[in-house]
Design an enzyme around this catalytic site. Structure first.
Site, PDB file in Angstrom:
ATOM      1  N   HIS A   2       0.836  -1.201   0.000  1.00 24.61           N
ATOM      2  CA  HIS A   2       0.000   0.000   0.000  1.00 24.61           C
ATOM      3  C   HIS A   2       0.875   1.258   0.000  1.00 24.61           C
ATOM      4  O   HIS A   2       0.523   2.263  -0.610  1.00 24.61           O
ATOM      5  CB  HIS A   2      -0.890   0.045   1.250  1.00 24.61           C
ATOM      6  CG  HIS A   2      -1.969  -0.979   1.286  1.00 24.61           C
ATOM      7  ND1 HIS A   2      -1.737  -2.270   1.675  1.00 24.61           N
ATOM      8  CD2 HIS A   2      -3.288  -0.899   0.984  1.00 24.61           C
ATOM      9  CE1 HIS A   2      -2.876  -2.950   1.618  1.00 24.61           C
ATOM     10  NE2 HIS A   2      -3.826  -2.144   1.198  1.00 24.61           N
TER      11      HIS A   2
ATOM     12  N   ASP B  79      -4.806  -5.581  -7.583  1.00 25.65           N
ATOM     13  CA  ASP B  79      -5.013  -4.965  -6.276  1.00 25.65           C
ATOM     14  C   ASP B  79      -5.297  -3.479  -6.530  1.00 25.65           C
ATOM     15  O   ASP B  79      -5.226  -2.994  -7.668  1.00 25.65           O
ATOM     16  CB  ASP B  79      -3.778  -5.168  -5.389  1.00 25.65           C
ATOM     17  CG  ASP B  79      -4.128  -5.198  -3.902  1.00 25.65           C
ATOM     18  OD1 ASP B  79      -5.200  -4.691  -3.531  1.00 25.65           O
ATOM     19  OD2 ASP B  79      -3.327  -5.728  -3.113  1.00 25.65           O
TER      20      ASP B  79
END
Length: 525
Positions: A190, A269
């Site tokens: 992330h 993702d």
């Protein structure tokens, strides 16, 4: 809208953020009604939406109206690793997957998956971003942790396939993630570029094994990781960064499609994550690169219109590129066609939550004397995440049994006053129960307790101390000596605390088996 625009929109999966304050929406767009925004995206022809938030009473009706507002199917996906309640108010919650790993019961995993799928469809959610098939074999991994099932690929495969089978027998779509395996990273994708430095042989024998099994079992979709695997694809993207799996034709087409034989849909993702933009790409450029690399759906762009425009320009430039877009859009249609009618709820998810936590509880060391009515105990709560209710259910259960509980707690960055009270309560009582909470979450960027909290726990006497891990085993590494009984509950839900209290009171056993290596968990005396 022309055909190319419809094709480009079909592979895009923007956000429907119904949470208060809409934290997943760019700041300048947060004043808008999220349902109005969703209707705009539906009119564009997007293939799906990733859901955050919502309320039990209104969500299904709102999603049904949204589906009726456009042509063709609309997938509604959500991260439901811990149950529908992870996203929707009023939904049921489930233990972290590592608790299922501790039960080592495929039968229970299938029941959990089936209950999750059935409840999700009842809320209007048909695409479940679970299970995590990464291996929990790296103690310092900051993002996998309790989200994974185990460290052993055989256990992950057996439990993961049962979980997938349950979801898909219920009529919903499962998604195996994060291919080809996020477990070996030391960084959170992330927040930064991440890579797994294992050898190709180890990756094929261990990390890839659960995904291979899921493909063979017919999992509907696979989520690709924003993680580089230089032993499998050493390609660089500039600035010393390596090519992440989401942008790698070697990993997604040559390995996943051609070698493993996967025929379903591959979803990236989230595109808002830093790990996909290595090499200085914009979000739109990264999305195009993911499609070119083999992804069929592009998850969670902050600017879906900009991404659609970029995909159109890319497809117009070359017939082969248009063919790749058409192929991806066709897989989206095929994925949506796999959604079935909702199965009946054979198991109540809330009862399953209790059953899993009770079955998962794992003891390390020799059991201490059970707490009894009239005993006094210091309940020392060590909370790495600043939760307001951590330890409350544990205290209530002990108090209800007649144990005199003297609580003290430390949260993130505790004050000197809090430290002094913690130490004072600990010193005043010969029996101590230390409850440790440490969640795995995005952008936290570390695996265990903050260093100052570690020091406070390590300073406690070993004699008379019992440790309750309301977290995964790795977060407890090095906290206590070998003489201390450790109970691992794998989660911080009230049901987990109550299961631990039952063991402390001598009313229940701790039947779970440790799903990760035990070496180094405790300090020598």
């Amino acid at each position: 809208m022309n055909q190319l625009a419809r094709l480009a929109a079909r592979v895009v999966v923007p956000v429907l953020d119904l949470r208060p304050g809409q934290p997943g929406v760019p700041e300048g767009q947060r004043e808008r009604d999220p349902w109005e925004r969703a209707r705009e995206l539906r009119a564009l022809g997007v293939g799906g939406l990733i859901l955050f938030g919502g309320e039990r009473e209104t969500l299904a009706e709102g999603l049904e109206a949204l589906r009726a507002a456009g042509q063709g199917p609309l997938l509604i996906g959500a991260d439901l690793e811990r149950g529908v309640g992870q996203q929707v108010q009023g939904g049921s919650t489930l233990p972290p997957l590592l608790a299922l790993g501790a039960t080592d019961s495929p039968e229970l995993a299938e029941r959990v998956g089936r209950a999750l799928g059935a409840e999700a469809l009842g809320f209007g959610i048909d695409w479940i971003y679970a299970p995590v098939l990464d291996l929990a074999d790296e103690p310092e991994n900051p993002i996998v942790g309790t989200r994974a099932l185990a460290a052993d690929p055989a256990r992950v495969a057996a439990l993961g396939l049962a979980f997938v089978r349950g979801i898909q027998e219920a009529g919903a779509l499962a998604c195996a993630k994060h291919y080809p395996g996020h477990g070996g990273t030391l960084r959170d994708s992330h927040a930064s570029a991440a890579s797994v430095e294992h050898s190709a042989e180890r990756l094929r024998e261990r990390d890839l094994a659960p995904f291979k099994a899921a493909v063979e079992a017919g999992v509907a979709s696979v989520m690709s990781a924003h993680v580089a695997f230089p032993a499998l694809d050493p390609s660089e993207v500039g600035g010393g960064d390596l090519l992440p799996a989401t942008r790698s034709r070697v990993l997604q087409i040559e390995l996943l499609r051609e070698s493993l034989g996967f025929q379903g849909a591959v979803v990236s993702d989230a595109l808002l994550m830093d790990g996909v933009r290595v090499g200085g790409l914009s979000e739109a450029e990264a999305g195009v690169a993911c499609l070119e690399g083999g992804c069929d759906l592009l998850l969670y762009p902050e600017d879906p219109e900009g991404l659609i425009e970029a995909l159109m320009s890319w497809a117009e430039a070359d017939p082969a590129q248009r063919a790749r877009l058409e192929e991806a859009a066709a897989r989206v249609e095929a994925l949506a066609a796999r959604v079935g009618p909702a199965a009946s709820l054979d198991d109540e998810p809330r009862a399953l939550e209790v059953e899993v936590f009770v079955s998962a509880l794992t003891r390390l060391g020799t059991a201490g004397a059970p707490l009894q009515a009239g005993d006094s105990v210091a309940l020392l709560v060590v909370d790495d995440d600043g939760q307001l209710t951590l330890g409350h259910a544990l205290a209530a259960e002990l108090s209800e049994a007649g144990v005199e509980v003297y609580p003290a707690g430390l949260g993130p960055e505790p004050s000197e006053e809090a430290r002094a009270r913690f130490r004072g309560v600990a010193a005043a009582h010969p029996r101590r129960v230390v409850a440790v909470g440490c969640q795995t979450r995005a952008w936290k960027e570390r695996a265990g307790l903050a260093a100052d909290l570690v020091a406070e726990v390590q300073a406690l006497p070993g004699s008379g101390t019992q440790l309750v891990g309301l977290c995964g085993p790795y977060a407890l590494a090095g906290l206590v000596s070998e003489e201390v009984e450790v109970l691992i509950a794998y989660g911080d839900a009230p049901a987990a605390e109550r299961s631990a209290a039952s063991v402390l009171l001598g009313r229940a056993e701790a039947p779970g088996s440790l799903p990760v290596p035990v070496a180094g968990l405790r300090r020598p005396r």
